[in-house]
Enzyme design. Sequence first.
Site, PDB file in Angstrom:
ATOM      1  N   VAL A 169       0.408   0.967  -1.746  1.00 30.23           N
ATOM      2  CA  VAL A 169      -0.255  -0.176  -1.106  1.00 30.23           C
ATOM      3  C   VAL A 169       0.405  -1.506  -1.477  1.00 30.23           C
ATOM      4  O   VAL A 169       0.205  -2.514  -0.805  1.00 30.23           O
ATOM      5  CB  VAL A 169      -1.758  -0.234  -1.462  1.00 30.23           C
ATOM      6  CG1 VAL A 169      -2.473   1.011  -0.941  1.00 30.23           C
ATOM      7  CG2 VAL A 169      -1.986  -0.388  -2.972  1.00 30.23           C
ATOM      8  N   LYS A 170       1.143  -1.542  -2.571  1.00 34.47           N
ATOM      9  CA  LYS A 170       1.872  -2.738  -3.016  1.00 34.47           C
ATOM     10  C   LYS A 170       1.018  -4.000  -2.958  1.00 34.47           C
ATOM     11  O   LYS A 170       1.518  -5.067  -2.577  1.00 34.47           O
ATOM     12  CB  LYS A 170       3.157  -2.912  -2.194  1.00 34.47           C
ATOM     13  CG  LYS A 170       4.181  -1.791  -2.409  1.00 34.47           C
ATOM     14  CD  LYS A 170       5.514  -2.106  -1.749  1.00 34.47           C
ATOM     15  CE  LYS A 170       6.566  -1.043  -1.974  1.00 34.47           C
ATOM     16  NZ  LYS A 170       6.278   0.270  -1.365  1.00 34.47           N
TER      17      LYS A 170
END
Lengths: 284, 284
Positions: A96-97
């Site tokens: 998801v960073k």
Amino acid sequence: MSFEKLAELIEKKNNPTVMGLDPKLDYVPVFIREGKTVGDALFEFNKGLIDCVSDIIPAVKPQSAFYEMYGIEGLKALDRTISYAKEAGLYVITDVKRGDIGSTAEAYAEAFFGPASAGTDCVTVNPYLGSDGVMPFVLAAEKYDKAIFVLVKTSNPSSAELQDIDCGGVPLYIKTAELVKKWGECESGKKRVGAVVGATHPRQLKELREALPDVFFLVPGYGAQGGTAEDVRFAFCPDGNGAVVNSSRGLMCAYKKQSDDANYQKYTRQAALEMRDALNSVRK
Amino acid sequence: MSFEKLAELIEKKNNPTVMGLDPKLDYVPVFIREGKTVGDALFEFNKGLIDCVSDIIPAVKPQSAFYEMYGIEGLKALDRTISYAKEAGLYVITDVKRGDIGSTAEAYAEAFFGPASAGTDCVTVNPYLGSDGVMPFVLAAEKYDKAIFVLVKTSNPSSAELQDIDCGGVPLYIKTAELVKKWGECESGKKRVGAVVGATHPRQLKELREALPDVFFLVPGYGAQGGTAEDVRFAFCPDGNGAVVNSSRGLMCAYKKQSDDANYQKYTRQAALEMRDALNSVRK
């Protein structure tokens, strides 16, 4: 779950591979797509991929963007994929960073790790905001028995633009690595804070393994992005452990080289066995 | 929409304020929460907030995390909020801070800007991955008539850990600013690539305004995070334009100081008028 659990699964299956689940719709065999909603097609493909490798691969990494792009329906497919992978005994890293200010990072950590989540074991986190963007994830990881991988040196071609900037004799990614070390050494972070280092940067992999001898690495960029087994040799600790290497297209789309959609599982499994053997040949 | 449209709305309402819509559940007045699902409660509160300021405020900024934390239901509330704000004639900046490798950044850009999206005008983007993480957003912005704000110097206390690191005589945020300038000067990026610079850093606001004279700024951190009108004076261009200043809690929770839930709209509007006047006093 902490990286100890991931290490156990790698040991058990003798395989440091993580299969990326980035289902662009045109990766999905036509016969699976036919007559289904997008969400159902994505999930069915993921299910088939998991089924054909779950006995030989320890982990999967769904990339959130490829689900978010289909809206609510895509997100439902992501949640179903995470649940299904967990039931199959796999370690799940959701890519998801995220990275945001403290109160917002808390909300994200709750979204991915909290009781209402689908139950991922781990997420990826962006370090640009510093400790108060990352520590809420570390604290939530301890609370819910999860883990995080922090971006240090990413696999993409332009990663150098910021990450390699010279900061008084060392590149920025070394400064990021120092923060990752600090976060992983705090009480909540032990065995829960890893680093993302791209397979496409063998020299930096070696340098970062030396800088972070006790930190678990997630190594994307193997296969379709250009990274080879030789390139990732130094991602591993001297004992051959401490890293997982991701391949997405190389495994998901193995069938495309054969133009044999119906037997996609056979080709994915074959590619997974080849990747396992290639990685084991350099880490042991 | 491009920043020209945002500038027109600021001019028309004579107000460079963006209202953050970060609806933690305990921000929502109890009488709104009663008998409703979480998603409906979040949307009803947002609707009430939009209704009471849409004639005096040009823009809103929903923070995605506070919707994602409630899963599918939260995301539906986010989509409804974006649609409602657009119908009310507001410019919508969705605060997602995404950043990923090229093919993934394309998927995110499609998720937020594409035909299946709720129609936000703009998103925030993280620069850590460099050009191939950002350019897909720039290209999609041109294609769909949207815009992006790239994180340069964030408002949170630990932003200095990476962003202020000395890179050969200049801090990292100046290197990021140089990239933002480059992205904004490409054909697709004109009037579509802005910068996030926190209200909590008045010295850096001045420095970055000088480095980026033609770049639109999104300035978070006003009010509850500590930024004052005096602090954001230099965010504006010499002509008083070129920036929007965000307040979330200061507007959404204005009613809490009065312990008068039922009239929350009155207090939000009053706080918005005070913020408008304070900002206008420093920018003109």
